[in-house]
Every structure is written in structure tokens, then in C-alpha cells.
Design a protein around this motif. Structure first.
Motif, short mmCIF file in Angstrom:
data_model
loop_
_atom_site.label_atom_id
_atom_site.label_comp_id
_atom_site.label_asym_id
_atom_site.label_seq_id
_atom_site.Cartn_x
_atom_site.Cartn_y
_atom_site.Cartn_z
N THR A 1 15.97 -7.76 11.66
CA THR A 1 16.73 -9.01 11.57
C THR A 1 15.91 -9.98 10.71
OG1 THR A 1 15.75 -10.25 13.41
CG2 THR A 1 17.45 -8.62 13.97
N PRO A 2 16.52 -11.08 10.24
CA PRO A 2 15.74 -12.08 9.49
C PRO A 2 14.58 -12.66 10.30
CG PRO A 2 18.07 -12.39 9.10
CD PRO A 2 17.96 -11.37 10.20
N ASP A 3 14.64 -12.53 11.63
CA ASP A 3 13.57 -13.04 12.49
C ASP A 3 12.56 -11.95 12.85
OD1 ASP A 3 14.59 -15.67 12.61
OD2 ASP A 3 16.04 -15.05 14.13
N SER A 4 12.70 -10.77 12.28
CA SER A 4 11.79 -9.68 12.60
C SER A 4 10.38 -9.96 12.10
CB SER A 4 12.29 -8.36 11.98
OG SER A 4 13.37 -7.83 12.70
N VAL A 5 9.42 -9.43 12.85
CA VAL A 5 8.02 -9.43 12.42
C VAL A 5 7.66 -7.97 12.15
CG1 VAL A 5 5.66 -10.13 12.96
CG2 VAL A 5 7.60 -11.40 13.94
N ILE A 6 7.22 -7.70 10.93
CA ILE A 6 7.06 -6.33 10.44
C ILE A 6 5.58 -5.98 10.31
CG2 ILE A 6 7.73 -4.70 8.65
CD1 ILE A 6 10.11 -6.13 9.96
N MET A 7 5.19 -4.82 10.81
CA MET A 7 3.83 -4.33 10.61
C MET A 7 3.71 -3.65 9.26
SD MET A 7 0.72 -3.54 11.08
CE MET A 7 0.49 -4.46 12.60
N ALA A 8 2.70 -4.04 8.49
CA ALA A 8 2.48 -3.45 7.16
C ALA A 8 1.06 -2.90 7.09
CB ALA A 8 2.71 -4.49 6.07
N VAL A 9 0.89 -1.66 7.58
CA VAL A 9 -0.41 -1.00 7.48
C VAL A 9 -0.38 0.12 6.45
CG1 VAL A 9 0.04 0.67 9.33
CG2 VAL A 9 -2.32 -0.01 8.82
N LEU A 10 0.79 0.67 6.18
CA LEU A 10 0.89 1.70 5.14
C LEU A 10 0.61 1.05 3.79
CD1 LEU A 10 3.98 3.71 6.38
CD2 LEU A 10 1.57 4.12 6.85
N PRO A 11 -0.17 1.69 2.94
CA PRO A 11 -0.72 1.02 1.75
C PRO A 11 0.31 0.56 0.73
CG PRO A 11 -1.17 3.37 1.68
CD PRO A 11 -0.63 3.09 3.05
N PHE A 12 0.16 -0.69 0.29
CA PHE A 12 1.02 -1.25 -0.74
C PHE A 12 0.82 -0.56 -2.10
CE2 PHE A 12 1.14 -5.73 1.38
CZ PHE A 12 2.04 -5.27 2.32
N PHE A 13 -0.35 0.07 -2.31
CA PHE A 13 -0.55 0.71 -3.61
C PHE A 13 0.35 1.92 -3.78
CE2 PHE A 13 -3.76 3.03 -1.01
CZ PHE A 13 -3.42 4.34 -1.29
N HIS A 14 0.85 2.46 -2.68
CA HIS A 14 1.78 3.59 -2.72
C HIS A 14 3.20 3.05 -2.74
CE1 HIS A 14 4.13 6.98 -1.05
NE2 HIS A 14 3.25 7.72 -1.67
N ILE A 15 4.10 3.75 -3.39
CA ILE A 15 5.46 3.24 -3.60
C ILE A 15 6.18 2.94 -2.29
CG2 ILE A 15 6.49 5.54 -3.73
CD1 ILE A 15 7.47 2.44 -5.83
N TYR A 16 5.91 3.68 -1.23
CA TYR A 16 6.53 3.43 0.08
C TYR A 16 6.15 2.04 0.57
CZ TYR A 16 7.49 4.46 5.11
OH TYR A 16 7.93 4.45 6.42
N GLY A 17 4.84 1.75 0.60
CA GLY A 17 4.41 0.43 1.03
C GLY A 17 4.82 -0.66 0.07
N MET A 18 4.81 -0.34 -1.22
CA MET A 18 5.11 -1.33 -2.25
C MET A 18 6.56 -1.79 -2.21
SD MET A 18 5.15 -0.67 -6.36
CE MET A 18 3.59 0.20 -6.35
N ASN A 19 7.50 -0.87 -2.23
CA ASN A 19 8.90 -1.28 -2.40
C ASN A 19 9.69 -1.30 -1.10
OD1 ASN A 19 10.41 -2.30 -4.56
ND2 ASN A 19 11.69 -0.46 -4.63
#
Length: 538
Positions: A214-232
């Protein structure tokens, strides 16, 4: 006939990534929390993030970076990564993201191959970024440590340069140049346009909302942004949905759990290795994870038994997605309450999928079965859609093999259909084990081994026996850890017999090696190529 997407066709905006994510911010959205950097404790709103991106773009333009220039970004998940990444795009440049665990040699190869003229690195990752950039011929002035107190991110923003006026063609301008993981070969630069990334963001964003975000969700971002999965998917799609992203520079289980408890995280992206921990590790029970409602796994196939174990233990919905760097990355996402746990689901909007018989020189198409409960024959999955790459950098031969003239992208993954067209990943085409003419999928045996109470992690590879030249399944297993922190004893012969009682005779594991860790890429893919040459234990 190819299986079409069940989702309505959508119009892909003819805009840059920056314009999609930041130019459309409303006055109300400017004050919403966009990102929390857990390493520094810094939190920024969407308005503050856009301002920093613009200033960073201005600083790059002041240094001569513009349309056609490639900038290497070597940084962990952080506010600095988000600002630098989007600042490069805003300046008209192309980003080539460098793996956090790469050696100086790896960095030098990528900087050279991509033609990067500037390196942005972070000292937290060690000296590989600086040394690799120097080895590739970059001058000291073309290497910036974003964490430097004197000349880092804060200094660049403090220069106060306005963002430049830039015009690019979203359909042809290369926005990012990630290099494929190299799990089955030499890494290749993947040319992804603004349109490729924008298409996948608008394909995936609504599906994430449908599946529990939802727009109020808090998302965990541990998977690396340098990889396309984390990036996009994590970074860009979360910004698109105006959610609150909490970044981690690397996976640390106690800190991972603390952040879930502290920030009331409700939606978490994982790869299968993290799913294993969530299902099995005793530390999980010491933290309050009641806010968590959804776990979405990607980067590698997730076994349904493991997914069930995570659901039972945490009381969450577990979903799967499928993607690859060459598709920006998402082609399939499962649907909450509709898709079988073992399946990656159906194609996302504007995307077609078909399965072809690799034993047929004409690539005969395999169709979904006609009856419920059945699976089709296995074949290679091909996909087609606006998210598919422009091609491989300076590698026409590899491009022609992977990206066919009629737009179909060969994924290299062996899959099956069910009668509804849901797709089930069997294994990588190049990693199937051939035993006495039978094909054995390592992923199937790995999933079975993971269901054993004494096994914490596992990988299976083919081993050529020197006496008869036969390729046989060889397992590497990591023993489960007891409550006292010591590994559980694993009897190799008993484990071989346990597997044999549960599989067809040709699938039996013939060898077992006890390992301390299973080698994996930054996104959790098992690096089977690193295990094939490990000497046999006596």
C-alpha cells in the motif's frame, strides 16, 4: 500459441526514469517519507530526495558528465546509492552498477568494458573500487568516495549546481548497463534503455499494490541495488508506489529482524537463502514480526515446501516473481491467493511467454496441459515485451543467440506449465545433470535436501566420475545449527539413503560433501560453477 498476460494492456509512458519517478510528484507526496538509511539513521522525504538528486546531477554536469557518458557506481544499499544512481540518470549519463563483493580485477574489467569515465565508490566496501578504477586507467580526479567527509556526497550536494537541461530518447538511450551475474558464463554488459526500465516499473508497481503493498507500506531493502532486482523492483518500483524504503548495506540477521520490529515493516523482498533463514533459524522467534504481511521472493526459484514453512511460521503470504537482467528484470509475478506456491505465475502486462522444446531443431512450442493437476513437458522459456533489453554491449554474437529477431528473449531457464498457464521453474538449461540419458534438475534435489531437519543449506552439481565418465548428482550440504550454536551431525550415507527413498532411481544423490557455506551471488543464486571443481573428500 504463446501464453499472454492476464493483465490489461497498459500504455508505457514515453519518459525518462527520472521523469516517471520524480517529475510526477504531487505537493502532498513531497512530504511523504521516501527512504530511511539504516546504516546512518538518515530519513528523507520524496521532496528532499528529488532535491538531492538534482544537486547531484548538477555536480556531475559541472564535471563534464552528460549524455553518452558512463559512470560506474560501486556502493551498498543506502541513501547515497539512490541519490547517485538517479543523479547520474538525471545528468543524462549511463549507470553501470558494480557488485559490492567484486575484486579489484572484477572492477577493472567492468570499468574498461563499459567505458566508464568516472567511478563513484564507498570506502565501506574496501579498496576494490579505487584500485580497480586505477587499474582501468582512471585518474585520481575521476574516482570519488561518496563517504568521504571532504569530497563525498555531502560535498557534491553542497556545491549547489543546478541540474542540467537534458534531452534523451527514452527508447534508445541506455540508462543502465548492469553486467549479468556470470553464474553460467562470462558476465556481459546488458543495455537497458529508459523505456525498458519505465516499462517494467509500470508493469510491476500495480501488481505489488495488488499483492499486499500500500502507499503506507514500509519496505525492507536488503537485496542489493547494484543488481537489477534490487535496482528496478525494490528501489525504483517502491519510489513509484510512494512507499517508505528501509535500506540495509548487507544482510545481518539480528539487524534485519531489529529493523522489521523497529519500523513495522510489512512487505519484504527476499531471495531463497533469506527464506531459508526465515523458515528455520531459531533467532526469528525472539522478534516481533507481526507487522509483516507479505514476503516476495525472487532472483532464484523458491521451493513450495520452503514457502509453506515461511508462511506457517510468520503468518504471511509468500509470493514469487521471475526475472532476469535482460528483462529489466520482471516477466512473471504470482498473484496473492490465486497462484500455487511453487509457481512464478503468469506474465506481467504487455508480456508474452512460450515454452519451447530444446530437443527439436525447429524449437517446437510446448503447450499447457488440458487437465487440472497436470504439468506440461519441460522446455526453455522465451518471453517478449517492452522490458526486454536492447542487447549486449559490444557483443553482437551473444545478442543474436539470446535476443531473436522477432523479439523473443531466450531465458535459459527450463520450465513447465500447468493447465492455467502458470509457469514452474525446473532449472537452468546449462545446469541440468545428464545421468544415463536422464535429465536431473539440481533445484529439485536441493529443495528436497532443504526439507531435511538437519540441513540448513544445500547445493547439487554434476560430477563426472573418472572410472566410467558418467555424470552423477553430487550434493554439498551445510548442517543445521542447534540452539547451542554448534552444527548438527550429518551422516553422509544416511542422507544418501534418505534422498534415495524419496526420488526416482536416476535422481539419487551419489555423493555428499559437508560444507561450511554454499557459494552464492549477491542476489542468492547458487554459484554451482564454484562447486564443480571442489576436490572430492576422502
Amino acid at each position: 500459441m504463446p501464453v499472454p498476460s492476464p493483465h490489461r494492456t497498459i500504455e508505457i509512458p514515453d519518459v525518462s526514469v527520472y521523469d516517471l519517478l520524480f517529475s510526477s510528484l504531487t505537493p502532498a507526496e513531497l512530504g511523504r517519507t521516501a527512504l530511511t538509511d539504516s546504516a546512518t539513521g538518515t530519513t528523507v522525504t520524496f521532496g528532499e530526495l528529488r532535491r538531492q538528486v538534482d544537486l547531484f546531477a548538477g555536480a556531475l554536469a559541472h564535471r563534464g558528465i552528460g549524455v553518452g557518458d558512463v559512470v560506474a557506481l560501486h556502493a551498498p544499499n543506502s541513501l547515497a546509492f539512490a541519490v547517485a544512481f538517479h543523479g547520474i540518470l538525471r545528468a543524462g549519463g549511463t549507470v553501470t552498477t558494480v557488485g559490492a563483493l567484486g575484486t579489484a580485477g572484477d572492477v577493472a574489467k567492468q570499468v574498461t568494458a563499459s567505458g566508464a569515465s568516472l567511478m563513484l565508490t564507498v570506502g565501506l566496501l574496501g579498496t576494490a573500487g579505487v584500485e580497480g578504477a586505477k587499474d582501468a586507467g582512471l585518474a585520481d580526479s575521476a574516482i570519488i568516495d561518496l563517504a568521504s567527509a571532504d569530497a563525498g556526497l555531502a560535498s557534491l550536494l553542497g556545491e549547489g549546481h543546478a541540474a542540467p537541461a537534458v534531452t534523451v530518447d527514452p527508447a534508445t538511450h541506455v540508462a543502465v548497463l548492469p553486467f549479468s551475474s556470470g553464474t553460467t558464463g562470462i558476465p556481459k554488459g546488458v543495455e537497458l534503455s529508459h523505456r525498458n526500465l519505465v516499462a517494467n516499473i509500470v508493469q510491476v508497481g500495480p501488481l505489488l499494490l495488488k499483492n499486499g503493498q500500500t502507499p503506507d507500506s514500509v519496505i525492507m531493502a536488503v537485496l542489493p541495488f547494484f543488481h537489477i532486482y534490487g535496482m528496478n523492483v525494490l528501489l525504483n518500483s517502491s519510489l513509484y508506489n510512494r512507499t517508505h524504503l528501509v535500506t540495509m548495506p548487507s544482510f545481518d540477521l539480528p539487524r534485519f529482524l531489529e529493523l522489521h520490529q523497529e519500523h513495522h515493516i510489512d512487505f519484504t523482498f527476499v531471495a531463497p537463502p533469506i527464506a531459508v533463514v526465515l523458515a528455520k533459524h531459531p533467532l526469528i522467534d525472539r522478534y516481533d514480526l507481526t507487522s509483516l504481511t507479505t514476503v516476495l521472493s525472487g532472483a532464484a526459484a523458491l521451493d513450495d515446501k520452503l514457502a509453506e514453512a515461511v508462511q506457517r511460521r510468520l503468518g504471511v503470504a509468500v509470493l514469487q516473481g521471475f526475472g532476469m537482467t535482460e528483462a529489466s528484470p520482471v516477466t512473471h509475478v504470482s498473484s496473492r491467493g490465486e497462484t500455487p506456491l511453487a509457481s512464478i505465475g503468469l506474465p506481467v502486462a504487455n508480456t508474452e511467454c512460450k515454452v519451447v522444446d530444446l530437443t527439436d531443431p525447429d524449437f517446437h512450442e510446448i503447450l499447457p496441459p488440458g487437465n487440472e493437476g497436470e504439468r506440461s513437458d519441460a522446455g526453455e522459456m522465451w518471453v517478449r515485451g517492452p522490458q526486454v533489453m536492447l542487447g549486449y554491449l559490444n557483443n553482437e554474437e551473444a545478442t543474436e543467440v539470446t535476443l531473436l529477431r522477432d523479439g523473443w528473449l531466450r531465458t535459459g531457464d527450463i520450465v513447465q506449465y500447468d493447465y492455467e498457464g502458470n509457469v514452474y521453474v525446473v532449472d537452468r538449461a546449462k545446469e541440468l545433470i545428464k545421468y544415463k540419458g536422464y535429465q536431473v534438475a539440481p533445484a529439485e534435489l536441493e529443495a528436497l535436501l532443504m526439507s531435511h531437519e538437519g540441513i540448513a543449506d544445500a547445493a547439487v552439481v554434476g560430477y563426472i566420475r573418472p572410472d566410467d565418465g558418467e555424470e552423477v548428482p553430487r550434493a554439498f550440504v551445510v548442517p543445521q545449527v542447534g540452539l547451542d550454536g554448534s552444527p548438527v551431525a550429518v551422516d553422509k550415507e544416511e542422507l544418501i539413503a534418505w534422498v534415495a527413498a524419496r526420488v526416482a532411481p536416476y535422481k539419487k544423490i551419489r555423493m555428499v560433501e559437508i560444507a561450511e557455506v554454499i557459494p552464492k551471488s549477491g542476489t542468492g543464486k547458487i554459484l554451482r560453477k564454484d562447486l564443480r571443481d571442489v576436490p572430492v573428500s576422502v
